[in-house]
Design an enzyme around this catalytic site. Structure first.
Site, short mmCIF file in Angstrom:
data_model
loop_
_atom_site.label_atom_id
_atom_site.label_comp_id
_atom_site.label_asym_id
_atom_site.label_seq_id
_atom_site.Cartn_x
_atom_site.Cartn_y
_atom_site.Cartn_z
N HIS A 1 0.61 11.39 4.10
CA HIS A 1 1.75 10.47 3.98
C HIS A 1 2.90 10.80 4.94
O HIS A 1 4.00 11.12 4.53
CB HIS A 1 2.27 10.43 2.53
N GLU B 1 1.81 -3.01 -0.30
CA GLU B 1 2.91 -3.97 -0.37
C GLU B 1 3.39 -4.40 1.00
O GLU B 1 3.52 -3.58 1.90
CB GLU B 1 4.15 -3.34 -1.04
N TYR C 1 13.12 0.23 -2.67
CA TYR C 1 11.82 -0.47 -2.80
C TYR C 1 10.97 0.07 -3.95
O TYR C 1 9.80 -0.28 -4.09
CB TYR C 1 11.13 -0.50 -1.43
N GLN D 1 -4.12 13.48 7.53
CA GLN D 1 -3.47 12.26 8.07
C GLN D 1 -2.48 12.57 9.19
O GLN D 1 -1.86 11.67 9.73
CB GLN D 1 -2.76 11.49 6.95
N TYR E 1 -4.79 7.20 -8.62
CA TYR E 1 -6.16 7.38 -8.12
C TYR E 1 -7.10 7.84 -9.23
O TYR E 1 -8.25 7.40 -9.32
CB TYR E 1 -6.20 8.41 -6.98
CA LIG Z 1 7.70 -1.04 -3.86
#
Ligand SMILES: [Ca+2]
Length: 417
Positions: A189, A285, A295, A123, A306
């Site tokens: 990520h 989200e 959060y 990524q 997963y």
């Molecule tokens: Ca969250």
């Protein structure tokens, strides 16, 4: 139009199941279930309930807008971020490490010279690009990337440099103004979206690097993993950041408890930073990232791991942790987003558009008072369908998209003539 407060709508047939059938039976009952919202597939986390009825599976909002999809440019390798220059040309990043200028008629410049190396495994790579607010006079541009170190360690980083236009474009006076710390042996990520706040501060969205030691740091305040950070334009820390002066807390942190944020934009009506982050299986989200807020990742989350099974303790709510504005289970795999403010598509005014990778769609979400009231999936008729990496509004009011592909394209949505 909400049919009911529940995620799952059971057709009357299910209620007619024989009374002796156990409530947990997965047999004939399952085939009669129909799920609300645009995605009719069952959720991965079948027993989770939203915190509010409008938090997931919003009713389908068909806009019935007739549009054409025009290919603006092709031959871009895994394009990731797009920004318009003042003259209507575009700056586009390619994940392997190239920044190109693309003309409105699709001509690609040679790679802009002078960028520091990136780690383009998995990524990682060259990610977002952004013009300075005073670009007209400074010619300064910013970009985010995965920064390589010995031993396969990497981190998200931000650099700035003076863009020198022309036949052999380059950047000069390059400075890397931010390094996420700690670096990790992971190629996943990175987050990477860059957004100006109205007051001139720079937001960078990040991820927690996916591996367990990184995930566990999303709640550690002395780590920059799993955080959205807020910087001055020179990379220094704004004095009014929420945690400035706190012992053991990185002062760059704006909000925390994020998993991997590859979509972010300012809400043009409120000035708030909106972001969409990747969940696991379930649990993408939409959040409004506010100063100092938590959060929740990985303490609370929607969806499942997963490999199956609950995330952390399997809880979705906890005091002191923010609930998402909205979540998806199954996921869309979000990357790139913009609120539409143009006049070409009056029916789409104020809609939030989000790029869908795994969902291979452009996701349109209707918002009222910071709540989602409807959802639509666009480009699902495209053949072949493509992963959408970025979404921007052009100066002409058209929507511009990047497709996430080895032979990636810039697409433009325009009203059908
Ligand atoms: Ca969250």
């Amino acid at each position: 139009m909400w049919k009911c407060g529940s995620v799952v709508i059971l057709i009357a047939l299910a209620q007619a199941a024989p009374p002796q059938a156990p409530a947990t039976s997965s047999a004939p009952q399952a085939q009669t279930e129909e799920y609300a919202g645009v995605d009719k597939r069952p959720p991965n986390a079948k027993n989770q309930k939203p915190a509010r009825p409008d938090q997931t599976r919003a009713p389908e909002a068909k806009s019935n807008v007739a549009f054409d999809v025009v290919t603006v440019a092709e031959g871009l390798e895994k394009p990731w971020g797009l920004q318009f220059l003042p003259d209507g040309r575009m700056l586009v990043t390619e994940k392997p490490g190239r920044l190109r200028i693309v003309t409105a008629d699709g001509k690609l410049s040679p790679a802009v010279a002078g960028l520091p190396p990136v780690d383009a495994r998995n990524q990682g790579g060259l990610l977002d690009v952004l013009l300075a607010r005073d670009y007209a006079t400074s010619h300064l541009i910013y970009w985010s990337f995965s920064e390589p170190h010995d031993g396969g360690f990497t981190n998200t980083a931000v650099a700035a440099g003076v863009f020198v236009d022309g036949d052999t474009p380059r950047v000069e006076d390059v400075k890397v103004i931010y390094h996420q710390a700690p670096s990790m042996q992971s190629a996943l990520h990175y987050g990477g979206r860059l957004v100006w706040q109205r007051d001139g501060a720079l937001f960078l969205t990040q991820g927690e690097r996916s591996i367990t030691p990184g995930r566990m740091q999303a709640q550690n305040m002395d780590s920059l993993l799993g955080k959205i950070v807020r910087l001055n334009a020179d990379g220094s820390v704004p004095k009014d950041n929420p945690f400035v002066g706190r012992d053991g807390v990185r002062p760059e942190i704006w909000s925390y408890g994020h998993r991997n944020v590859e979509a972010a934009t300012l809400n043009p009506n409120t000035g708030d930073l909106w972001e969409v982050e990747h969940g696991t299986r379930g649990g993408d989200e939409i959040n409004i990232s506010r100063a100092g807020k938590d959060y929740g990742w990985p303490t609370i989350a929607y969806g499942i791991e997963y490999q199956g099974g609950p995330i952390t303790g399997g809880i979705t709510q906890q005091d002191g942790m923010e609930q998402p504005v909205y979540y998806w289970d199954p996921v869309i795999a979000p990357s790139g987003m913009t609120f539409y403010t143009g006049s070409l598509f009056p029916k789409w005014k104020d809609s939030l558009f989000i790029g869908g990778l795994a969902s291979q769609a452009l996701v349109r979400v209707e918002i009222k008072n910071d709540r989602v009231t409807g959802e639509e999936r666009l480009l699902t008729e495209m053949s072949p369908r493509e992963r959408i990496r970025d979404v921007r509004q052009g100066p002409d009011g058209a929507l511009y998209l990047l497709t996430d592909n080895d032979k990636g394209r810039i697409l433009k949505l325009v009203p059908r003539k």
